[in-house]
Design a protein around this motif. Structure first.
Motif, mmCIF file in Angstrom:
data_model
loop_
_atom_site.group_PDB
_atom_site.id
_atom_site.type_symbol
_atom_site.label_atom_id
_atom_site.label_comp_id
_atom_site.label_asym_id
_atom_site.label_seq_id
_atom_site.Cartn_x
_atom_site.Cartn_y
_atom_site.Cartn_z
ATOM 1 N N ASN A 10 5.470 -25.290 3.346
ATOM 2 C CA ASN A 10 4.960 -26.578 3.823
ATOM 3 C C ASN A 10 3.532 -26.811 3.345
ATOM 4 O OD1 ASN A 10 6.738 -25.695 6.666
ATOM 5 N ND2 ASN A 10 7.217 -27.582 5.580
ATOM 6 N N VAL A 11 2.722 -25.740 3.373
ATOM 7 C CA VAL A 11 1.326 -25.860 2.946
ATOM 8 C C VAL A 11 1.240 -26.093 1.445
ATOM 9 C CG1 VAL A 11 -0.841 -24.588 2.662
ATOM 10 C CG2 VAL A 11 0.364 -24.514 4.847
ATOM 11 N N VAL A 12 1.975 -25.295 0.699
ATOM 12 C CA VAL A 12 1.940 -25.392 -0.764
ATOM 13 C C VAL A 12 2.574 -26.691 -1.247
ATOM 14 C CG1 VAL A 12 2.770 -24.333 -2.908
ATOM 15 C CG2 VAL A 12 1.902 -22.888 -1.051
ATOM 16 N N GLY A 13 3.684 -27.090 -0.582
ATOM 17 C CA GLY A 13 4.393 -28.304 -0.960
ATOM 18 C C GLY A 13 5.443 -28.044 -2.024
ATOM 19 N N HIS A 14 6.379 -28.975 -2.139
ATOM 20 C CA HIS A 14 7.446 -28.856 -3.135
ATOM 21 C C HIS A 14 6.836 -28.825 -4.538
ATOM 22 C CE1 HIS A 14 11.497 -29.265 -4.713
ATOM 23 N NE2 HIS A 14 11.102 -30.275 -5.470
ATOM 24 N N ILE A 31 -0.985 -28.600 -3.125
ATOM 25 C CA ILE A 31 -2.124 -27.922 -3.742
ATOM 26 C C ILE A 31 -2.664 -28.768 -4.902
ATOM 27 C CG2 ILE A 31 -2.871 -25.832 -4.950
ATOM 28 C CD1 ILE A 31 -2.073 -25.263 -2.075
ATOM 29 N N GLN A 32 -1.752 -29.301 -5.695
ATOM 30 C CA GLN A 32 -2.148 -30.100 -6.858
ATOM 31 C C GLN A 32 -2.840 -31.397 -6.451
ATOM 32 O OE1 GLN A 32 1.543 -30.502 -8.986
ATOM 33 N NE2 GLN A 32 1.521 -28.375 -9.724
ATOM 34 N N LYS A 33 -2.312 -32.040 -5.391
ATOM 35 C CA LYS A 33 -2.912 -33.304 -4.939
ATOM 36 C C LYS A 33 -4.345 -33.094 -4.429
ATOM 37 C CE LYS A 33 0.208 -35.142 -2.136
ATOM 38 N NZ LYS A 33 0.813 -36.137 -1.209
ATOM 39 N N LEU A 34 -4.561 -32.001 -3.704
ATOM 40 C CA LEU A 34 -5.899 -31.709 -3.193
ATOM 41 C C LEU A 34 -6.874 -31.455 -4.346
ATOM 42 C CD1 LEU A 34 -4.987 -29.481 -0.114
ATOM 43 C CD2 LEU A 34 -6.149 -31.700 -0.040
ATOM 44 N N GLU A 48 -6.452 -32.641 -7.570
ATOM 45 C CA GLU A 48 -6.601 -33.835 -8.394
ATOM 46 C C GLU A 48 -7.377 -34.955 -7.690
ATOM 47 O OE1 GLU A 48 -2.641 -34.877 -9.491
ATOM 48 O OE2 GLU A 48 -2.319 -33.037 -10.644
ATOM 49 N N LEU A 49 -7.081 -35.153 -6.400
ATOM 50 C CA LEU A 49 -7.681 -36.281 -5.679
ATOM 51 C C LEU A 49 -9.034 -35.952 -5.053
ATOM 52 C CD1 LEU A 49 -4.512 -37.753 -3.908
ATOM 53 C CD2 LEU A 49 -5.557 -38.511 -6.044
ATOM 54 N N TYR A 50 -9.218 -34.690 -4.621
ATOM 55 C CA TYR A 50 -10.438 -34.353 -3.883
ATOM 56 C C TYR A 50 -11.219 -33.200 -4.503
ATOM 57 C CZ TYR A 50 -8.324 -37.429 -0.468
ATOM 58 O OH TYR A 50 -7.754 -38.521 0.140
ATOM 59 N N ASP A 51 -10.725 -32.705 -5.642
ATOM 60 C CA ASP A 51 -11.390 -31.603 -6.352
ATOM 61 C C ASP A 51 -11.589 -30.388 -5.430
ATOM 62 O OD1 ASP A 51 -12.446 -30.382 -8.572
ATOM 63 O OD2 ASP A 51 -14.495 -31.057 -8.178
ATOM 64 N N VAL A 52 -10.593 -30.107 -4.629
ATOM 65 C CA VAL A 52 -10.638 -28.961 -3.718
ATOM 66 C C VAL A 52 -9.653 -27.896 -4.204
ATOM 67 C CG1 VAL A 52 -10.198 -28.148 -1.357
ATOM 68 C CG2 VAL A 52 -11.276 -30.368 -1.727
ATOM 69 N N ASP A 53 -10.144 -26.677 -4.402
ATOM 70 C CA ASP A 53 -9.285 -25.546 -4.753
ATOM 71 C C ASP A 53 -8.803 -24.884 -3.465
ATOM 72 O OD1 ASP A 53 -9.570 -25.715 -7.588
ATOM 73 O OD2 ASP A 53 -11.610 -24.950 -7.359
ATOM 74 N N VAL A 54 -7.526 -24.543 -3.435
ATOM 75 C CA VAL A 54 -6.928 -24.011 -2.206
ATOM 76 C C VAL A 54 -6.345 -22.618 -2.444
ATOM 77 C CG1 VAL A 54 -5.197 -24.364 -0.409
ATOM 78 C CG2 VAL A 54 -6.329 -26.344 -1.433
ATOM 79 N N LYS A 55 -6.725 -21.686 -1.578
ATOM 80 C CA LYS A 55 -6.077 -20.376 -1.534
ATOM 81 C C LYS A 55 -5.267 -20.328 -0.244
ATOM 82 C CE LYS A 55 -9.546 -17.777 -4.128
ATOM 83 N NZ LYS A 55 -10.529 -16.665 -4.087
ATOM 84 N N VAL A 56 -4.078 -19.752 -0.317
ATOM 85 C CA VAL A 56 -3.215 -19.694 0.865
ATOM 86 C C VAL A 56 -2.993 -18.241 1.248
ATOM 87 C CG1 VAL A 56 -0.999 -20.356 1.857
ATOM 88 C CG2 VAL A 56 -2.051 -21.816 0.129
ATOM 89 N N LYS A 57 -3.225 -17.942 2.507
ATOM 90 C CA LYS A 57 -3.054 -16.579 3.021
ATOM 91 C C LYS A 57 -2.026 -16.592 4.142
ATOM 92 C CE LYS A 57 -5.602 -12.783 5.204
ATOM 93 N NZ LYS A 57 -6.912 -12.386 5.803
ATOM 94 N N GLN A 58 -1.076 -15.682 4.080
ATOM 95 C CA GLN A 58 -0.053 -15.587 5.121
ATOM 96 C C GLN A 58 -0.528 -14.673 6.249
ATOM 97 O OE1 GLN A 58 4.039 -15.047 3.712
ATOM 98 N NE2 GLN A 58 3.300 -15.253 1.610
ATOM 99 N N SER A 59 -0.219 -15.057 7.472
ATOM 100 C CA SER A 59 -0.596 -14.245 8.628
ATOM 101 C C SER A 59 0.409 -14.430 9.758
ATOM 102 C CB SER A 59 -1.992 -14.628 9.126
ATOM 103 O OG SER A 59 -2.286 -13.972 10.346
#
Length: 353
Positions: free
Chosen positions: A306-310, A315-318, A320-331
């Motif tokens: 859900n976080v990463v998206g299809h 991740i790509q939209k964040l 491209e649109l907001y110039d935010v790099d995202v790391k995802v950690k499972q917990s």
């Protein structure tokens, strides 16, 4: 306490009891079945599914889908229900649900359903706009929906509604008005179905003649998302978005597909859920008092997709649109459905590097 795994045993009764052909409907295609269902087949289907269920301590439900169950001859209804009810009495299944039309609900039919342990009745409403209902040749009105809904609740059944997005001449406002009308009738559950153009329907002719333009996938996702927000805020559970994919209901590119056009996607419901998660993540990012360059999202493994998206769309939209790099950690410590965001780098940090 962990919620019980829920299993559905689907039994299709294609076009049985349905008095007319709606412009968008070809039940044989939608259900994937062309022959009439028998008592023996109901028993065999239940047995087959019970053998495949892995978790013993689970909630199991027989669901009669397709057509209009209460429009079938009473003797046939009784024949099919009696098979399923034996499994309820033997505690091998927990409940039975049926789906039907609003104009095929009355006291005698409801008494029969009560007799055989039916718990949930879903009404194919589609729209509450009488003009749109007539335009689609539904054969019932919103008044029928109101009367049926009230009677179902009076008899103590769990009420469900099914509505469609993108019907001919239906606008986004029409659909929101339908949601408002339905919410007043207090259903417990709702299904949202974007309209697909199916072969051998009146809608296919309208599409080919340029009289009907189906929604794009992106439009259907946005409309469903708004309706999802509307219902969930009012404690109505949206249990499905999009038709179940089958051999016939699949991508129009597949030569076996009965879908001519429309917002088909094999994971349509997932697209809507991912978009809802994206909105929640973006809302939290916007609440930070600094412009962020890099964040870490901590999430339960159950919700990683859900976080990463299809296809990593979120991740790509964040990026491209907001110039935010995202790391995802499972917990495992994060509850399913929740997430936490940590700022790794602000834009100021980035510029000072």
């Amino acid at each position: 306490m962990k919620e019980k795994q829920k299993y559905i045993i689907p039994i299709f009764v294609p076009h049985l009891g349905c008095p007319n052909d709606c412009t968008f409907c070809n039940q044989k295609s939608i259900s994937g079945q062309t022959k009439k269902i028998t008592k023996r087949e109901v028993k065999d289907t239940i047995e087959e599914y019970l053998k495949s269920f892995k978790e013993e301590n689970s909630y199991k439900e027989v669901a009669f889908f397709g057509g209009s169950f209460t429009g079938i001859e009473m003797d046939k209804q009784e024949e099919l229900l009696s098979v399923a009810y034996e499994y309820v009495k033997d505690k091998k299944i927990d409940s039975i649900r049926i789906s039907t039309r609003p104009d095929y609900i009355d006291k005698d039919r409801l008494k029969l359903l009560k007799k055989y342990g039916v718990k949930t009745i879903e009404l194919g409403v589609q729209s509450t706009n009488d003009y749109i209902l007539k335009r689609c040749r539904r054969g019932h009105t919103f008044k029928d929906v109101k009367n049926a809904s009230k009677l179902i609740k009076r008899f103590g059944f769990e009420l469900g509604h099914q509505m469609m997005i993108g019907l001919p001449e239906s606008t986004k406002l029409d659909e929101l008005n339908t949601a408002r009308d339905l919410e007043k009738l207090k259903p417990k559950i709702v299904r949202l179905y974007p309209v697909l153009v199916i072969k051998n329907t009146e809608l296919e002719k309208e599409y080919e003649n340029g009289e009907y333009e189906p929604l794009a996938v992106e439009q259907a996702v946005e409309r469903c998302k708004e309706l999802y927000y509307f219902f969930t805020k009012r404690k109505v559970t949206v249990i499905r978005m999009g038709l179940q994919s089958t051999e016939l209901i699949c991508s129009p590119e597949n030569e076996k597909s009965e879908v001519v056009a429309g917002p088909y996607h094999e994971a349509f419901g997932q697209l809507v859920e991912d978009s809802i998660w994206y909105d929640s993540i973006l809302e939290k990012i916007k609440k930070f008092n600094v412009k962020v360059k890099e964040i870490q999202i901590e999430v339960n493994p159950e919700n990683i997709n859900n976080v990463v998206g299809h296809k990593k769309e979120n991740i790509q939209k964040l990026k491209e649109l907001y110039d935010v790099d995202v790391k995802v950690k499972q917990s495992e410590e994060i509850k399913p459905g929740k997430f936490e965001i940590q700022i790794i780098k602000t834009y100021t940090d980035f510029l000072e590097e």
